[in-house]
Design a protein around this motif. Structure first.
Motif, PDB file in Angstrom:
ATOM      1  N   ALA A   1       0.818  -1.208   0.000  1.00 52.77           N
ATOM      2  CA  ALA A   1       0.000   0.000   0.000  1.00 52.77           C
ATOM      3  C   ALA A   1       0.852   1.259   0.000  1.00 52.77           C
ATOM      4  CB  ALA A   1      -0.926  -0.003   1.218  1.00 52.77           C
TER       5      ALA A   1
ATOM      6  N   ASN B   1       1.094  -3.486   4.517  1.00 53.38           N
ATOM      7  CA  ASN B   1       1.816  -4.252   3.507  1.00 53.38           C
ATOM      8  C   ASN B   1       2.022  -5.697   3.940  1.00 53.38           C
ATOM      9  OD1 ASN B   1       1.999  -1.809   2.175  1.00 53.38           O
ATOM     10  ND2 ASN B   1       4.108  -1.418   2.844  1.00 53.38           N
TER      11      ASN B   1
ATOM     12  N   THR C   1      -5.561  -0.502  -0.134  1.00 55.83           N
ATOM     13  CA  THR C   1      -4.908   0.506  -0.955  1.00 55.83           C
ATOM     14  C   THR C   1      -5.833   0.882  -2.092  1.00 55.83           C
ATOM     15  OG1 THR C   1      -2.813   1.052  -2.074  1.00 55.83           O
ATOM     16  CG2 THR C   1      -3.718  -1.151  -2.458  1.00 55.83           C
TER      17      THR C   1
END
Length: 309
Positions: A164, A172, A231
């Motif tokens: 992200a 992440n 994201t």
């Protein structure tokens, strides 16, 4: 918004008590010093814009000061705004403009240049103010609202996004955890320029996807399923109506309710939440079990039960 108000607001939004959330937003707005509105001394993402004035029959300027995913998420309310305002001008991140040509007849879109923003209008607001300003719940303009040519017949291909960016490193996932998914399924990466262990994943496009968001959207439109961290990709695929499995940290951002299996913002988005903080292997294990339960992935994900709205 002060921490206590933010906590109350988050709880109200997650519980879908939107009237209560807007009451809290009104409290926060009333407590602000009008002299600090759109303060040029602050970075754009820290500014507040809307002062509470009505949007009806006004020339409205919508400013997109936050992230790409935020803009995509709240853009659903632009047609509602256009139905009430006299004119609507949207100052949007340039990379997103190609996605919104289908609304060009009812509003005007301009690239946001931080060095040269558009002059104020009769009513200015930031795009994330729209739900509060219009008192509109997420389903008032539900996904899909970013149309892309799409074959619902099923390609059997899964799109993966595990990072992200630098906004919140806790979102992440180590790329190596995706190895079993890639070995067991036909996958593509939905990230440009993969590096390190990402480049070694057995996917169709080890070089990554195009950096242009319009090209990423075109690739997503060919997929049966998108599996992604929190994201922009999650919002883009969700707004397109593509099935999404969102991989979320134990205490996710306010827009995801970890107590529910599906998102109220994107009806075809299923949520996989860390069992405890930092437990990405536990999330991937959930995903592997869920994929194993789908007798024919390409058929099953296209008919996933939508969220309750």
């Amino acid at each position: 918004m002060a921490a206590k108000l933010m906590h109350r607001w988050t709880q109200a939004m997650r519980a879908r008590h939107f009237d209560a959330a807007w009451t809290i937003s009104a409290e926060s707005l009333a407590a602000r010093d009008p002299a600090t509105r759109d303060d040029p001394a602050l970075p754009y993402h820290q500014r507040w814009v809307w002062d509470g004035r009505p949007v009806d029959d006004q020339d409205v300027l919508v400013r997109c000061y936050h992230g790409l995913g935020d803009t995509i998420q709240f853009a659903r309310f632009l047609p509602l705004l256009a139905a009430r305002a006299r004119t609507v001008t949207v100052e949007m991140q340039p990379d997103l403009l190609p996605l919104f040509g289908h609304w060009a007849d009812s509003m005007s879109f301009h690239a946001f240049d931080p060095a040269h923003p558009l002059p104020p209008a009769a009513c200015d607001l930031e795009i994330m103010d729209l739900a509060f300003a219009l008192r509109a719940a997420p389903d008032r303009h539900a996904a899909p609202y970013l149309p892309q040519p799409r074959d619902e017949g099923g390609s059997g291909v899964i799109g993966l996004c595990h990072a992200a960016g630098g906004w919140d490193a806790a979102r992440n996932i180590p790329a190596t955890l995706l190895q079993p998914l890639c070995e067991g399924h036909d996958c593509v990466l939905l990230m440009p320029q993969p590096q390190g262990d990402t480049a070694a994943l057995p996917v169709r496009n080890p070089e990554g996807c195009p950096a242009a968001i319009a090209d990423t959207a075109a690739l997503i439109a060919t997929l049966d399923l998108v599996i992604t961290v929190d994201t922009m990709v999650a919002h883009l695929a969700g707004a397109m109506g593509v099935p999404v499995w969102a991989l979320l940290k134990h205490e996710p951002d306010w827009r995801w309710n970890p107590a529910e299996p599906y998102s109220c913002w994107y009806p075809r988005t299923r949520q996989f939440v860390q069992p405890h903080a930092g437990d990405w292997p536990g999330v991937i294990a959930q995903v592997e079990r869920a994929l194993a339960d789908l007798p024919r992935m390409s058929k099953a994900v296209s008919t996933l039960k939508p969220a309750r709205l």
